[in-house]
Design an enzyme around this catalytic site. Structure first.
Site, short mmCIF file in Angstrom:
data_model
loop_
_atom_site.label_atom_id
_atom_site.label_comp_id
_atom_site.label_asym_id
_atom_site.label_seq_id
_atom_site.Cartn_x
_atom_site.Cartn_y
_atom_site.Cartn_z
N CYS A 2 -34.48 -50.80 -8.87
CA CYS A 2 -33.35 -50.40 -7.97
C CYS A 2 -33.21 -49.18 -8.48
O CYS A 2 -34.01 -47.88 -9.02
CB CYS A 2 -31.56 -50.90 -9.07
SG CYS A 2 -32.20 -52.61 -8.88
N ARG B 79 -36.43 -48.78 -3.62
CA ARG B 79 -36.80 -48.98 -5.26
C ARG B 79 -35.75 -50.18 -4.75
O ARG B 79 -36.51 -51.19 -5.76
CB ARG B 79 -35.86 -48.10 -6.01
CG ARG B 79 -36.40 -46.51 -5.72
CD ARG B 79 -35.27 -45.69 -6.90
NE ARG B 79 -35.67 -45.32 -8.33
CZ ARG B 79 -36.82 -45.52 -8.61
NH1 ARG B 79 -37.89 -45.05 -8.47
NH2 ARG B 79 -36.94 -45.59 -10.28
N ASN C 41 -30.47 -49.02 -14.09
CA ASN C 41 -31.87 -49.18 -13.44
C ASN C 41 -32.57 -49.73 -14.84
O ASN C 41 -33.46 -48.94 -15.92
CB ASN C 41 -32.54 -47.76 -12.12
CG ASN C 41 -34.13 -49.15 -12.97
OD1 ASN C 41 -34.67 -49.60 -12.23
ND2 ASN C 41 -35.04 -47.87 -12.39
N GLY C 42 -33.11 -51.18 -14.22
CA GLY C 42 -34.30 -51.76 -16.46
C GLY C 42 -34.07 -52.95 -16.27
O GLY C 42 -33.34 -53.59 -15.24
N GLU D 291 -46.44 -59.60 3.07
CA GLU D 291 -45.48 -59.52 2.80
C GLU D 291 -44.48 -58.72 3.61
O GLU D 291 -43.39 -58.69 3.52
CB GLU D 291 -45.88 -57.95 1.55
CG GLU D 291 -46.84 -56.65 2.40
CD GLU D 291 -46.49 -55.54 0.99
OE1 GLU D 291 -45.67 -55.94 0.32
OE2 GLU D 291 -47.85 -54.84 1.32
N LYS E 176 -50.56 -57.18 2.79
CA LYS E 176 -50.09 -56.66 3.89
C LYS E 176 -50.05 -58.28 5.21
O LYS E 176 -48.18 -57.32 4.99
CB LYS E 176 -51.06 -55.71 4.70
CG LYS E 176 -50.30 -54.12 5.12
CD LYS E 176 -50.71 -53.27 4.09
CE LYS E 176 -50.12 -53.83 2.61
NZ LYS E 176 -50.05 -52.48 1.64
N TRP F 68 -32.29 -54.36 -5.90
CA TRP F 68 -32.98 -55.00 -6.31
C TRP F 68 -33.07 -56.19 -7.98
O TRP F 68 -33.35 -56.06 -9.00
CB TRP F 68 -35.09 -54.82 -6.45
CG TRP F 68 -36.33 -54.92 -6.22
CD1 TRP F 68 -36.11 -56.31 -4.85
CD2 TRP F 68 -36.46 -56.32 -7.34
NE1 TRP F 68 -37.17 -56.93 -5.12
CE2 TRP F 68 -37.40 -57.09 -6.24
CE3 TRP F 68 -36.33 -55.36 -8.65
CZ2 TRP F 68 -38.39 -58.01 -7.15
CZ3 TRP F 68 -37.92 -57.19 -9.20
CH2 TRP F 68 -38.58 -57.67 -8.67
N HIS G 39 -66.85 -72.68 -0.20
CA HIS G 39 -67.01 -73.92 -1.97
C HIS G 39 -65.31 -74.43 -1.20
O HIS G 39 -65.20 -74.67 -2.09
CB HIS G 39 -67.21 -72.78 -2.58
CG HIS G 39 -68.50 -72.45 -2.50
ND1 HIS G 39 -70.36 -73.14 -2.62
CD2 HIS G 39 -69.26 -71.24 -1.71
CE1 HIS G 39 -70.82 -72.71 -2.24
NE2 HIS G 39 -70.87 -70.63 -2.16
N GLU H 8 -56.51 -57.11 0.59
CA GLU H 8 -55.53 -55.87 1.14
C GLU H 8 -55.44 -56.42 2.68
O GLU H 8 -53.85 -56.40 2.45
CB GLU H 8 -56.00 -55.06 1.13
CG GLU H 8 -55.11 -53.55 1.48
CD GLU H 8 -54.17 -53.64 0.95
OE1 GLU H 8 -53.62 -53.91 -0.25
OE2 GLU H 8 -52.97 -52.74 1.78
N LYS I 41 -40.14 -51.01 -3.48
CA LYS I 41 -41.24 -50.22 -3.50
C LYS I 41 -42.82 -50.29 -4.45
O LYS I 41 -43.22 -50.77 -4.55
CB LYS I 41 -40.98 -48.96 -3.13
CG LYS I 41 -41.86 -48.03 -2.54
CD LYS I 41 -42.80 -47.93 -2.10
CE LYS I 41 -43.98 -46.81 -1.55
NZ LYS I 41 -45.36 -47.57 -0.80
O1 M6R Z 1 -46.52 -47.79 -7.24
P1 M6R Z 1 -47.44 -48.94 -7.53
O2 M6R Z 1 -49.46 -48.39 -6.42
O3 M6R Z 1 -48.31 -49.16 -9.11
O4 M6R Z 1 -47.25 -50.56 -6.58
C1 M6R Z 1 -48.51 -51.57 -7.03
C2 M6R Z 1 -47.96 -52.56 -6.37
O5 M6R Z 1 -46.57 -53.02 -6.74
C3 M6R Z 1 -47.71 -51.97 -4.60
O6 M6R Z 1 -49.19 -51.63 -4.48
C4 M6R Z 1 -47.37 -53.38 -3.68
O7 M6R Z 1 -48.36 -54.75 -4.02
C5 M6R Z 1 -47.38 -52.96 -2.61
N1 M6R Z 1 -46.08 -53.75 -1.75
C6 M6R Z 1 -48.59 -53.48 -1.49
O8 M6R Z 1 -48.30 -52.79 -0.35
#
Ligand code: M6R
Length: 594
Positions: A2, A28, A99-100, A472, A469, A75, A488, A465, A589
């Site tokens: 958060c 965040r 936050n936590g 998400e 992308k 969040w 396979h 990756e 994020k």
């Molecule tokens: O801040 P970080 O690079 O440690 O975050 C890792 C992942 O949470 C982050 O890369 C996540 O997968 C992204 N949403 C990808 O776009």
């Protein structure tokens, strides 16, 4: 995670400034938001379910009075993303933003309920506000009440308390999640990061774990975990308004995709590694690498480079598995962690495990002054600047670039690969100039419900990756497989409604293998979007349903260049589907909880 903010001021109305800070912190978490202000010896709360815009609407209609206040963007972890569960949580005496995660909240809740406190939310945070209120009712002053409450908490927190008492200070504390003090002229601020503080002040102090801070409009006193008053360095933040604005772009993600040639140009020019880092890597019998999400895919690409060029054995894992697997690590070994935020809890705990096993800790980080930075022996910076879009783009390209540079530095004389790296930003510009073509392909892909991504060698983790992308931000189900692996089993999924994005530069030594894999898909009615160069597209003829000719590139740097069409495909698929590319559902994020 958060985002939290606090303003201790006697100057202007707090609510609009809190709102601006929350807008900057929205990356965040953005499932609900709220503010509390102090005026006339009473707390005034406004909260809203949904993105910051919903809170903004409420404030526009009914702004709370006062020059002091706290704010939160959430969040959800404990309790759904409802207005009731939105922070600040408050009694008539005190309000808190957090936050936590408070791990012992259930036991504390039982204790507080037995003392007569009535809980109204499903959050772990509410227990904090009852603890402080209980302490106040027992005659403690605000500082003592807050400190005693923090002493009872187990877990991770950054908190800010605002008291319904004009003479009371604002109190903050951090344990495991970040909190910074911003020093204004005759006013003091608290926030989760320096982006939120940027419009308020450039003078920032990052609290250390265990620190508490007692804030008036004139000053802030920092107290460490031993209870001693301490001085922490004041840094001048270089974050500018332009860096945290969208410019002419519709989304931060789009802006950040387009910043990549410039980011990489600067990064490559300044890419030098401390001799001690290279010595640690040269000495380790095996390099342990761990990260989460996109950063973990960057590690996997990097491992291909480090193993093939530098002949450095690598063991890569996702951080959330690594730390509980408790693997034996080599004596006098080195471990490398990659993170945009430097705060991802799974990665941080993996780092701590590696440290407990005597490893030299090297981290590749983007955000300055993160917890991982403080806990690493060496930090390699990605210098990508603030990345606000939830989907990582420019930070990923920069992580890959640092890993590529590291592989070259360890490998020694590799003039072709070094030249390819220097040439990369120019090729990236060429891809971005042809965004319209990619957008057209993305609109076609957006019509499908499922998708497969394939690649071989370092383009396999890159395919992972690309699929991450896509899912998400567009919510299209996308799987990724190594080009040689999907036969396979997963090939059973393939029909004309299950297209494949194939990453296959003709310069790649495995191009012919990829070609066979694409033939296998086409023979089963599978549609293929081929990402290759002009020669590759020509060679594949009609086997591919659609194609995009990426500029011809050295196989070493292909994973970085091919990242761009993957990002643009996902972005434009999200636009076509009408999802929010910057703030996709259910995400934040960086994830500072397990
Ligand atoms: O801040 P970080 O690079 O440690 O975050 C890792 C992942 O949470 C982050 O890369 C996540 O997968 C992204 N949403 C990808 O776009």
């Amino acid at each position: 995670m958060c985002g939290i903010i606090g303003i201790m001021s006697d100057k202007g109305p707090a609510a609009p400034r809190l709102l601006e800070g929350l807008t900057r912190l929205a990356y965040r978490g953005y499932d609900s938001a709220g503010v509390a202000t102090l005026a006339g010896g009473a707390l005034h709360r406004r909260r809203a379910e949904g993105k910051i815009a919903a809170l903004a609407e409420k404030l526009a209609a009914d702004s709370p009075p006062g020059t002091r206040g706290i704010g939160h963007t959430r969040w959800a972890t404990h309790g759904g993303p409802t207005e009731i569960n939105a922070h600040p949580h408050a009694t008539d005496k005190v309000a808190v933003v957090h936050n936590g995660i408070i791990e012992n909240h259930a036991a504390l809740r039982v204790e507080m309920e037995a003392a007569g406190h009535v809980f109204t939310t499903q959050t772990d945070t509410e227990v904090i506000v009852h603890l402080v209120t209980e302490n106040l009712s027992r005659g403690m002053d605000p500082r003592a009440a807050a400190f005693a409450a923090l002493d009872r908490l187990e877990g991770a927190y950054a908190v800010v308390f605002l008291f319904a008492d004009e003479g009371a200070p604002m109190i903050g504390g951090r344990c495991g999640t970040p909190l910074a003090v911003g020093w204004g002229e005759g006013e003091v601020f608290l926030a989760s990061d320096s982006y939120a503080l940027a419009p308020l002040t450039s003078r920032v102090t990052f609290l250390e774990d265990g620190d508490r801070v007692v804030v008036t409009a004139q000053e802030a006193q920092i107290v460490d975990c031993a209870g001693s008053t301490v001085e922490r360095p004041v840094r001048t933040s270089t974050i500018s308004a332009a860096q945290i604005g969208k410019g002419d772009h519709k989304h931060f993600m789009h802006k950040e995709i387009h910043e990549q040639p410039a980011v990489l140009g600067e990064l490559i020019n300044g890419l030098v590694f401390e001799p001690a880092v290279l010595e640690a890597l040269a000495a380790t019998p095996r390099l342990t690498m761990a990260a989460c999400g996109t950063a973990a895919y960057a590690c996997r690409v990097g491992a291909y480079w480090l193993e093939s060029l530098a002949r450095l054995p690598c063991a890569v894992d996702i951080a959330s598995e690594f730390r509980y697997r408790t693997p034996p690590l080599p004596e006098k070994g080195a471990a490398l962690f990659v993170s945009q935020s430097g705060e991802t809890l799974d990665t941080l705990e993996a780092l701590r495990y590696a440290r407990s096993q005597g490893q030299t800790i090297i981290s590749i980080l983007n955000t300055i002054e993160s917890t991982m930075e403080r806990e690493s022996d060496y930090v390699l910076r990605t210098h990508a600047g603030p990345e606000i879009g939830v989907a990582s783009t420019k930070a990923t390209a920069a992580q890959l670039t640092v890993l590529a540079g590291l592989a070259l530095a360890l490998a020694g004389d590799r003039p072709d690969e070094a030249a390819a790296l220097r040439h990369l930003p120019a090729l990236m510009v060429e891809v971005l100039e042809r965004e319209t073509e990619i957008a057209g392909l993305a609109r076609v892909l957006a019509g499908f419900t499922h998708m497969l991504y394939i690649g071989r060698g370092p383009l396999y983790p890159l395919a992972c990756e690309g699929s991450l992308k896509m899912k998400e931000i567009s919510y299209i189900h996308a799987e990724a497989y190594a080009g040689g692996e999907f036969k396979h089993g997963p090939i059973a999924l393939i029909d004309e409604d299950f297209p494949t994005v194939a990453l296959a530069p003709s310069t790649d030594p495995l191009f012919d293998k990829m070609r066979s894999n694409m033939e296998e898909l086409a023979a089963r009615g599978g549609k293929i979007l081929l990402l290759s160069d002009a020669d590759g597209v020509a060679a594949m003829g009609k086997t591919a349903t659609w194609s995009f000719a990426v500029p011809e590139v050295h196989p070493f740097t292909a994973p970085i260049l091919y990242l761009l069409p993957l990002q643009l495909l996902a972005y434009h698929a999200a636009l076509a589907k009408g999802t929010d590319a910057d703030q996709p559902r259910n995400l934040a994020k960086s994830v500072t909880v397990e």
